[in-house]
Design a protein around this motif. Structure first.
Motif, short mmCIF file in Angstrom:
data_model
loop_
_atom_site.label_atom_id
_atom_site.label_comp_id
_atom_site.label_asym_id
_atom_site.label_seq_id
_atom_site.Cartn_x
_atom_site.Cartn_y
_atom_site.Cartn_z
N ASN A 65 0.83 -1.21 0.00
CA ASN A 65 0.00 0.00 0.00
C ASN A 65 0.87 1.26 0.00
N LEU A 66 1.98 1.23 0.73
CA LEU A 66 2.88 2.39 0.75
C LEU A 66 3.53 2.62 -0.61
N VAL A 67 3.89 1.54 -1.29
CA VAL A 67 4.51 1.67 -2.61
C VAL A 67 3.51 2.23 -3.62
N ARG A 68 2.26 1.83 -3.50
CA ARG A 68 1.23 2.28 -4.44
C ARG A 68 0.80 3.72 -4.19
N HIS A 69 1.02 4.24 -2.97
CA HIS A 69 0.60 5.60 -2.64
C HIS A 69 1.80 6.38 -2.10
N PRO A 70 2.50 7.10 -2.97
CA PRO A 70 3.71 7.82 -2.56
C PRO A 70 3.47 8.87 -1.46
N LYS A 71 2.30 9.49 -1.44
CA LYS A 71 2.02 10.48 -0.40
C LYS A 71 2.01 9.81 0.98
N LEU A 72 1.43 8.62 1.05
CA LEU A 72 1.43 7.88 2.32
C LEU A 72 2.85 7.47 2.70
N LEU A 73 3.65 7.11 1.71
CA LEU A 73 5.04 6.75 1.98
C LEU A 73 5.79 7.93 2.56
N LYS A 74 5.57 9.11 2.01
CA LYS A 74 6.24 10.32 2.51
C LYS A 74 5.82 10.59 3.96
N LYS A 75 4.53 10.51 4.25
CA LYS A 75 4.05 10.73 5.63
C LYS A 75 4.62 9.68 6.57
#
Length: 155
Positions: free
Chosen positions: A71-81
């Motif tokens: 899920n983090l890989v698919r959503h870069p904004k979540l990865l940044k947070k």
């Protein structure tokens, strides 16, 4: 959620439940006292139940970690947070480590307890205590802030 995935998860949950019930019934049929007294009976009844529980726990943990990373890989904004949050936790850990004491552990009368001169181990235990206190304080502050905010604001 997809209905096929939902059905598969329901079947897997049911299967795990049935296996757990099977082990539980076997233990109940033998009786609590018999299981406590006989080491051989413990190994034949309780050990497989514990092994099954370990396997289910490990599989569940692996699935949770894999899907979280996916899920983090698919959503870069979540990865940044997430990375920012991990950096903040690392800073708090460094602060905790700096505040931690590596002195020998003493009892109430001031004598060093057995194995109390652990040094690095004592430092990390103290770090863990400080880390918990800092995170607990932050959590309490946010809880109180939200409580006061809900009292002040009326809808």
């Amino acid at each position: 959620m997809n209905s096929k995935i939902s059905k598969i998860l329901s079947l897997a949950s049911g299967l795990i439940g049935l296996i757990a019930i099977y082990f539980l019934v076997r233990i109940i049929m033998e009786g609590d006292d018999a299981v406590k007294e006989s080491l051989e009976l413990q190994n034949s009844l309780v050990s497989p139940f514990v092994s099954f529980a370990k396997v289910v726990l490990i599989v569940t943990a692996v699935i949770a970690v894999v899907f979280s990373l996916w899920n983090l890989v698919r959503h870069p904004k979540l990865l940044k947070k997430t990375l920012i949050s991990l950096a903040a936790l690392a800073v708090l850990l460094m602060i905790s480590y700096a505040m931690a004491s590596d002195e020998a552990t003493r009892n109430l009368s001031g004598n060093i307890i057995k194995d109390g001169e652990a040094g690095p181990t004592s430092k990390w235990v103290s770090t863990g205590i400080w880390y918990s206190m800092i995170l607990g304080g932050i959590g309490l502050a946010f809880f109180l802030w939200d409580f006061v905010k809900s009292l002040v604001s009326t809808k």
